[in-house]
Write a protein that holds these residues in place. Sequence first.
Motif, PDB file in Angstrom:
ATOM      1  N   LEU A   7     -25.832 -12.516  38.692  1.00  0.00           N
ATOM      2  CA  LEU A   7     -26.423 -11.386  39.407  1.00  0.00           C
ATOM      3  C   LEU A   7     -25.935 -11.258  40.844  1.00  0.00           C
ATOM      4  CD1 LEU A   7     -29.994 -11.610  37.899  1.00  0.00           C
ATOM      5  CD2 LEU A   7     -28.353  -9.754  37.586  1.00  0.00           C
ATOM      6  N   ALA A   8     -25.030 -12.139  41.267  1.00  0.00           N
ATOM      7  CA  ALA A   8     -24.390 -11.952  42.564  1.00  0.00           C
ATOM      8  C   ALA A   8     -23.394 -10.798  42.527  1.00  0.00           C
ATOM      9  CB  ALA A   8     -23.678 -13.234  42.999  1.00  0.00           C
ATOM     10  N   GLY A   9     -22.946 -10.431  41.327  1.00  0.00           N
ATOM     11  CA  GLY A   9     -22.020  -9.317  41.190  1.00  0.00           C
ATOM     12  C   GLY A   9     -22.730  -7.989  41.311  1.00  0.00           C
ATOM     13  N   ASP A  61     -25.421 -14.048  53.208  1.00  0.00           N
ATOM     14  CA  ASP A  61     -24.906 -13.061  52.261  1.00  0.00           C
ATOM     15  C   ASP A  61     -25.158 -13.483  50.814  1.00  0.00           C
ATOM     16  OD1 ASP A  61     -24.034 -11.556  54.373  1.00  0.00           O
ATOM     17  OD2 ASP A  61     -21.917 -12.106  54.179  1.00  0.00           O
ATOM     18  N   ARG A  62     -25.020 -14.762  50.533  1.00  0.00           N
ATOM     19  CA  ARG A  62     -25.209 -15.242  49.158  1.00  0.00           C
ATOM     20  C   ARG A  62     -26.660 -15.052  48.717  1.00  0.00           C
ATOM     21  NH1 ARG A  62     -22.678 -20.977  47.122  1.00  0.00           N
ATOM     22  NH2 ARG A  62     -23.750 -21.187  45.142  1.00  0.00           N
ATOM     23  N   HIS A  63     -27.595 -15.397  49.590  1.00  0.00           N
ATOM     24  CA  HIS A  63     -29.005 -15.218  49.241  1.00  0.00           C
ATOM     25  C   HIS A  63     -29.366 -13.735  49.173  1.00  0.00           C
ATOM     26  CE1 HIS A  63     -30.903 -19.206  48.992  1.00  0.00           C
ATOM     27  NE2 HIS A  63     -29.892 -19.592  49.736  1.00  0.00           N
ATOM     28  N   TRP A  64     -28.797 -12.946  50.062  1.00  0.00           N
ATOM     29  CA  TRP A  64     -29.055 -11.502  50.008  1.00  0.00           C
ATOM     30  C   TRP A  64     -28.598 -10.925  48.671  1.00  0.00           C
ATOM     31  CZ3 TRP A  64     -30.998  -6.949  50.920  1.00  0.00           C
ATOM     32  CH2 TRP A  64     -30.261  -5.783  50.658  1.00  0.00           C
ATOM     33  N   ALA A  65     -27.387 -11.298  48.245  1.00  0.00           N
ATOM     34  CA  ALA A  65     -26.834 -10.731  47.020  1.00  0.00           C
ATOM     35  C   ALA A  65     -27.669 -11.094  45.800  1.00  0.00           C
ATOM     36  CB  ALA A  65     -25.393 -11.206  46.831  1.00  0.00           C
ATOM     37  N   ASP A 108     -22.296  -5.056  40.068  1.00  0.00           N
ATOM     38  CA  ASP A 108     -22.427  -4.236  38.861  1.00  0.00           C
ATOM     39  C   ASP A 108     -23.255  -4.907  37.772  1.00  0.00           C
ATOM     40  OD1 ASP A 108     -20.787  -2.272  39.994  1.00  0.00           O
ATOM     41  OD2 ASP A 108     -18.969  -3.269  39.275  1.00  0.00           O
ATOM     42  N   VAL A 109     -23.517  -6.190  37.925  1.00  0.00           N
ATOM     43  CA  VAL A 109     -24.164  -6.946  36.859  1.00  0.00           C
ATOM     44  C   VAL A 109     -25.613  -6.524  36.616  1.00  0.00           C
ATOM     45  CG1 VAL A 109     -24.837  -9.266  36.094  1.00  0.00           C
ATOM     46  CG2 VAL A 109     -22.594  -8.890  37.149  1.00  0.00           C
ATOM     47  N   PRO A 110     -26.428  -6.261  37.644  1.00  0.00           N
ATOM     48  CA  PRO A 110     -27.818  -5.870  37.356  1.00  0.00           C
ATOM     49  C   PRO A 110     -27.933  -4.661  36.437  1.00  0.00           C
ATOM     50  CG  PRO A 110     -27.601  -6.464  39.661  1.00  0.00           C
ATOM     51  CD  PRO A 110     -26.213  -6.440  39.104  1.00  0.00           C
ATOM     52  N   GLY A 111     -27.172  -3.604  36.731  1.00  0.00           N
ATOM     53  CA  GLY A 111     -27.224  -2.426  35.877  1.00  0.00           C
ATOM     54  C   GLY A 111     -26.745  -2.711  34.473  1.00  0.00           C
ATOM     55  N   GLU A 112     -25.671  -3.499  34.364  1.00  0.00           N
ATOM     56  CA  GLU A 112     -25.155  -3.861  33.040  1.00  0.00           C
ATOM     57  C   GLU A 112     -26.182  -4.673  32.258  1.00  0.00           C
ATOM     58  OE1 GLU A 112     -21.665  -5.967  34.077  1.00  0.00           O
ATOM     59  OE2 GLU A 112     -20.510  -4.169  34.642  1.00  0.00           O
ATOM     60  N   LEU A 113     -26.870  -5.580  32.947  1.00  0.00           N
ATOM     61  CA  LEU A 113     -27.852  -6.435  32.289  1.00  0.00           C
ATOM     62  C   LEU A 113     -29.017  -5.608  31.752  1.00  0.00           C
ATOM     63  CD1 LEU A 113     -28.996  -9.203  31.535  1.00  0.00           C
ATOM     64  CD2 LEU A 113     -29.917  -9.365  33.866  1.00  0.00           C
ATOM     65  N   VAL A 114     -29.527  -4.686  32.540  1.00  0.00           N
ATOM     66  CA  VAL A 114     -30.617  -3.829  32.078  1.00  0.00           C
ATOM     67  C   VAL A 114     -30.185  -3.043  30.840  1.00  0.00           C
ATOM     68  CG1 VAL A 114     -31.986  -1.773  32.646  1.00  0.00           C
ATOM     69  CG2 VAL A 114     -31.821  -3.667  34.269  1.00  0.00           C
ATOM     70  N   GLY A 115     -28.970  -2.508  30.868  1.00  0.00           N
ATOM     71  CA  GLY A 115     -28.469  -1.771  29.714  1.00  0.00           C
ATOM     72  C   GLY A 115     -28.352  -2.640  28.483  1.00  0.00           C
ATOM     73  N   ARG A 116     -27.798  -3.845  28.630  1.00  0.00           N
ATOM     74  CA  ARG A 116     -27.655  -4.762  27.495  1.00  0.00           C
ATOM     75  C   ARG A 116     -29.007  -5.145  26.919  1.00  0.00           C
ATOM     76  NH1 ARG A 116     -24.143  -7.823  30.473  1.00  0.00           N
ATOM     77  NH2 ARG A 116     -25.626  -9.556  30.516  1.00  0.00           N
ATOM     78  N   ALA A 117     -29.952  -5.449  27.812  1.00  0.00           N
ATOM     79  CA  ALA A 117     -31.272  -5.869  27.354  1.00  0.00           C
ATOM     80  C   ALA A 117     -31.962  -4.752  26.588  1.00  0.00           C
ATOM     81  CB  ALA A 117     -32.121  -6.312  28.538  1.00  0.00           C
ATOM     82  N   ALA A 118     -31.914  -3.545  27.134  1.00  0.00           N
ATOM     83  CA  ALA A 118     -32.567  -2.414  26.473  1.00  0.00           C
ATOM     84  C   ALA A 118     -31.967  -2.163  25.094  1.00  0.00           C
ATOM     85  CB  ALA A 118     -32.457  -1.166  27.347  1.00  0.00           C
TER      86      ALA A 118
END
Length: 281
Positions: free
Chosen positions: A94-96, A140-144, A98-108
Amino acid sequence: MPRLPHPTPEELRRDPLPLRGRTALVTGASRRGGIGHAVARRLAAYGASVYLHHHVPHDAEQPWGADRPEDVAESVRGALGDPGARVVAGPGDLAGPDVPGELVGRAAEALGGRLDILVANHAQSGFDGALDDIDPEMLDRHWAVDTRSVILLVQAYARRRAALPPRTPGGRVVMMTSGQDMGGGMPRELAYALQKGALASVTRSLATTLAEHAVTVNTVNPGPVDTDYLTGDDYDAVAALFPAGRWGMPDDPARLIAWLATDEAEWVTGQVIDSEGGFRR
């Protein structure tokens, strides 16, 4: 349609599977000793289908290590209250961006095309310090991981909820904070405390934003929880600060989070809720 001032006797009788037919994404469920695993088991026991997100490399770097994703999924599957519900597991760093949106899509999609419950439990462990130790990379790492990814998860989730019929029931978002604004704060974990404080601060704003989609948004502070990261005298010293004389266990916050996911909690939103057993800082 206006509701009666008192529920009917039938409404008062609690459904043993209050989340039957609902779907949930739980992030940060890489090991059976963690809060994410406990939350997923509770949701599954209440009848929900659950997608378990994991990022094994993160936990593998920590002293406690990571479990095999299939072992975590099998443990959650064993708690299923509805034999027709599903448990699916998948990775994601989830540091990436684009990953959050992709993860939500995959899960759904894995759970039938709809996502009702989002529990953003993941966090960056370690790689932090006191004021004299922190540097831009730490911040930055914790923010991401701790903040940006959570907001992007909520954004992707909200877009999917907006596509459903108006006022579709069951929409829930639960985020996690760490009591960084209590007692003496967290002076040796400033990067982590800063980002968790941001989630607590934005809770009410997100609740207002998602209210039109019948989605509640709450944030839980679980207090010190025994997730196998501390032992010996330090462990005993922390236990002594609880009136009950014991640490919080992963299932302690999991019970609260599972309740927040049910229809019984539909009138609770925009709250930062402490679930820490009277911990004395």
